[in-house]
Write a protein that holds these residues in place. Structure first.
Motif, PDB file in Angstrom:
ATOM      1  N   MET A  34       0.841  -1.177   0.000  1.00  0.00           N
ATOM      2  CA  MET A  34       0.000   0.000   0.000  1.00  0.00           C
ATOM      3  C   MET A  34       0.889   1.244   0.000  1.00  0.00           C
ATOM      4  O   MET A  34       1.875   1.313   0.718  1.00  0.00           O
ATOM      5  CB  MET A  34      -0.913  -0.007   1.231  1.00  0.00           C
ATOM      6  N   GLN A  35       0.515   2.206  -0.811  1.00  0.00           N
ATOM      7  CA  GLN A  35       1.267   3.452  -0.921  1.00  0.00           C
ATOM      8  C   GLN A  35       0.336   4.612  -0.568  1.00  0.00           C
ATOM      9  O   GLN A  35      -0.828   4.621  -0.962  1.00  0.00           O
ATOM     10  CB  GLN A  35       1.792   3.618  -2.350  1.00  0.00           C
ATOM     11  N   THR A  36       0.856   5.588   0.183  1.00  0.00           N
ATOM     12  CA  THR A  36       0.088   6.789   0.491  1.00  0.00           C
ATOM     13  C   THR A  36       0.883   8.014   0.054  1.00  0.00           C
ATOM     14  O   THR A  36       2.111   8.024   0.111  1.00  0.00           O
ATOM     15  CB  THR A  36      -0.238   6.902   1.992  1.00  0.00           C
ATOM     16  N   TYR A  37       0.159   9.019  -0.392  1.00  0.00           N
ATOM     17  CA  TYR A  37       0.786  10.271  -0.813  1.00  0.00           C
ATOM     18  C   TYR A  37      -0.274  11.364  -0.832  1.00  0.00           C
ATOM     19  O   TYR A  37      -1.474  11.091  -0.687  1.00  0.00           O
ATOM     20  CB  TYR A  37       1.444  10.125  -2.193  1.00  0.00           C
ATOM     21  N   GLY A  38       0.159  12.587  -1.020  1.00  0.00           N
ATOM     22  CA  GLY A  38      -0.764  13.709  -1.080  1.00  0.00           C
ATOM     23  C   GLY A  38      -0.906  14.229  -2.495  1.00  0.00           C
ATOM     24  O   GLY A  38      -0.001  14.072  -3.322  1.00  0.00           O
ATOM     25  N   VAL A  39      -2.055  14.850  -2.755  1.00  0.00           N
ATOM     26  CA  VAL A  39      -2.320  15.485  -4.041  1.00  0.00           C
ATOM     27  C   VAL A  39      -2.900  16.871  -3.753  1.00  0.00           C
ATOM     28  O   VAL A  39      -3.899  16.989  -3.045  1.00  0.00           O
ATOM     29  CB  VAL A  39      -3.320  14.667  -4.899  1.00  0.00           C
ATOM     30  N   ALA A  40      -2.247  17.895  -4.278  1.00  0.00           N
ATOM     31  CA  ALA A  40      -2.737  19.262  -4.140  1.00  0.00           C
ATOM     32  C   ALA A  40      -3.333  19.703  -5.470  1.00  0.00           C
ATOM     33  O   ALA A  40      -2.693  19.567  -6.514  1.00  0.00           O
ATOM     34  CB  ALA A  40      -1.604  20.198  -3.734  1.00  0.00           C
ATOM     35  N   LEU A  41      -4.563  20.219  -5.430  1.00  0.00           N
ATOM     36  CA  LEU A  41      -5.248  20.685  -6.634  1.00  0.00           C
ATOM     37  C   LEU A  41      -5.194  22.204  -6.714  1.00  0.00           C
ATOM     38  O   LEU A  41      -5.198  22.877  -5.682  1.00  0.00           O
ATOM     39  CB  LEU A  41      -6.715  20.263  -6.601  1.00  0.00           C
ATOM     40  N   PHE A  42      -5.202  22.706  -7.938  1.00  0.00           N
ATOM     41  CA  PHE A  42      -5.111  24.152  -8.159  1.00  0.00           C
ATOM     42  C   PHE A  42      -6.205  24.615  -9.094  1.00  0.00           C
ATOM     43  O   PHE A  42      -6.790  23.835  -9.826  1.00  0.00           O
ATOM     44  CB  PHE A  42      -3.724  24.504  -8.709  1.00  0.00           C
ATOM     45  N   TYR A  43      -6.452  25.929  -9.091  1.00  0.00           N
ATOM     46  CA  TYR A  43      -7.503  26.519  -9.904  1.00  0.00           C
ATOM     47  C   TYR A  43      -7.096  26.686 -11.363  1.00  0.00           C
ATOM     48  O   TYR A  43      -7.951  26.838 -12.223  1.00  0.00           O
ATOM     49  CB  TYR A  43      -7.930  27.866  -9.327  1.00  0.00           C
ATOM     50  N   SER A  44      -5.787  26.669 -11.639  1.00  0.00           N
ATOM     51  CA  SER A  44      -5.334  26.826 -13.019  1.00  0.00           C
ATOM     52  C   SER A  44      -4.021  26.075 -13.232  1.00  0.00           C
ATOM     53  O   SER A  44      -3.301  25.780 -12.283  1.00  0.00           O
ATOM     54  CB  SER A  44      -5.129  28.304 -13.367  1.00  0.00           C
ATOM     55  N   THR A  45      -3.737  25.797 -14.484  1.00  0.00           N
ATOM     56  CA  THR A  45      -2.478  25.140 -14.831  1.00  0.00           C
ATOM     57  C   THR A  45      -1.298  26.025 -14.442  1.00  0.00           C
ATOM     58  O   THR A  45      -0.288  25.535 -13.946  1.00  0.00           O
ATOM     59  CB  THR A  45      -2.444  24.838 -16.343  1.00  0.00           C
ATOM     60  N   ARG A  46      -1.461  27.320 -14.646  1.00  0.00           N
ATOM     61  CA  ARG A  46      -0.386  28.258 -14.298  1.00  0.00           C
ATOM     62  C   ARG A  46      -0.040  28.183 -12.800  1.00  0.00           C
ATOM     63  O   ARG A  46       1.134  28.167 -12.432  1.00  0.00           O
ATOM     64  CB  ARG A  46      -0.804  29.674 -14.678  1.00  0.00           C
ATOM     65  N   GLU A  47      -1.066  28.131 -11.946  1.00  0.00           N
ATOM     66  CA  GLU A  47      -0.816  28.027 -10.505  1.00  0.00           C
ATOM     67  C   GLU A  47      -0.139  26.708 -10.151  1.00  0.00           C
ATOM     68  O   GLU A  47       0.744  26.659  -9.313  1.00  0.00           O
ATOM     69  CB  GLU A  47      -2.124  28.181  -9.726  1.00  0.00           C
ATOM     70  N   ALA A  48      -0.555  25.622 -10.796  1.00  0.00           N
ATOM     71  CA  ALA A  48       0.053  24.316 -10.537  1.00  0.00           C
ATOM     72  C   ALA A  48       1.532  24.327 -10.918  1.00  0.00           C
ATOM     73  O   ALA A  48       2.386  23.823 -10.179  1.00  0.00           O
ATOM     74  CB  ALA A  48      -0.687  23.222 -11.303  1.00  0.00           C
ATOM     75  N   MET A  49       1.856  24.940 -12.054  1.00  0.00           N
ATOM     76  CA  MET A  49       3.241  24.988 -12.504  1.00  0.00           C
ATOM     77  C   MET A  49       4.087  25.885 -11.600  1.00  0.00           C
ATOM     78  O   MET A  49       5.236  25.566 -11.287  1.00  0.00           O
ATOM     79  CB  MET A  49       3.295  25.449 -13.955  1.00  0.00           C
ATOM     80  N   LYS A  50       3.529  26.997 -11.146  1.00  0.00           N
ATOM     81  CA  LYS A  50       4.248  27.890 -10.234  1.00  0.00           C
ATOM     82  C   LYS A  50       4.472  27.192  -8.894  1.00  0.00           C
ATOM     83  O   LYS A  50       5.556  27.295  -8.301  1.00  0.00           O
ATOM     84  CB  LYS A  50       3.456  29.192 -10.046  1.00  0.00           C
ATOM     85  N   ALA A  51       3.468  26.468  -8.412  1.00  0.00           N
ATOM     86  CA  ALA A  51       3.603  25.736  -7.154  1.00  0.00           C
ATOM     87  C   ALA A  51       4.715  24.691  -7.251  1.00  0.00           C
ATOM     88  O   ALA A  51       5.518  24.538  -6.329  1.00  0.00           O
ATOM     89  CB  ALA A  51       2.280  25.072  -6.793  1.00  0.00           C
TER      90      ALA A  51
END
Length: 88
Positions: A1-18
């Motif tokens: 079993m593997q656990t990890y986190g996923v953070a979602l963003f409002y835009s692709t630009r925000e995801a790339m900056k993060a």
């Protein structure tokens, strides 16, 4: 079993900056397509080790990057379940 986190963003630009600021801080993140089980307005999310969640959240706050939420994923075989742990 593997656990990890996923953070979602409002835009692709925000995801790339993060991703950029997290990697500069030497956090083990990577950009991934948003899982189909999680409906988001952006096509990309950040996958990260759970132990780095607090540091990632602090970085995002300091950089004024809004997230839609943080999820904890549990993967067992081909099945992955997601649990919302913090709404953005």
């Amino acid at each position: 079993m593997q656990t990890y986190g996923v953070a979602l963003f409002y835009s692709t630009r925000e995801a790339m900056k993060a991703e950029e600021i997290a990697k500069e801080a030497q956090l083990a993140v990577r950009i991934i397509p948003t899982p189909e089980k999680i409906h988001a307005s952006c096509g990309f999310s950040l996958k990260y080790p759970l132990k780095e969640e607090e540091a990632l959240a602090s970085l995002l706050t300091a950089a004024e990057i809004a997230s839609e939420g943080f999820y904890h994923a549990t993967q067992e075989g081909l099945k992955t379940d997601y649990k919302l742990v913090q709404k953005g």
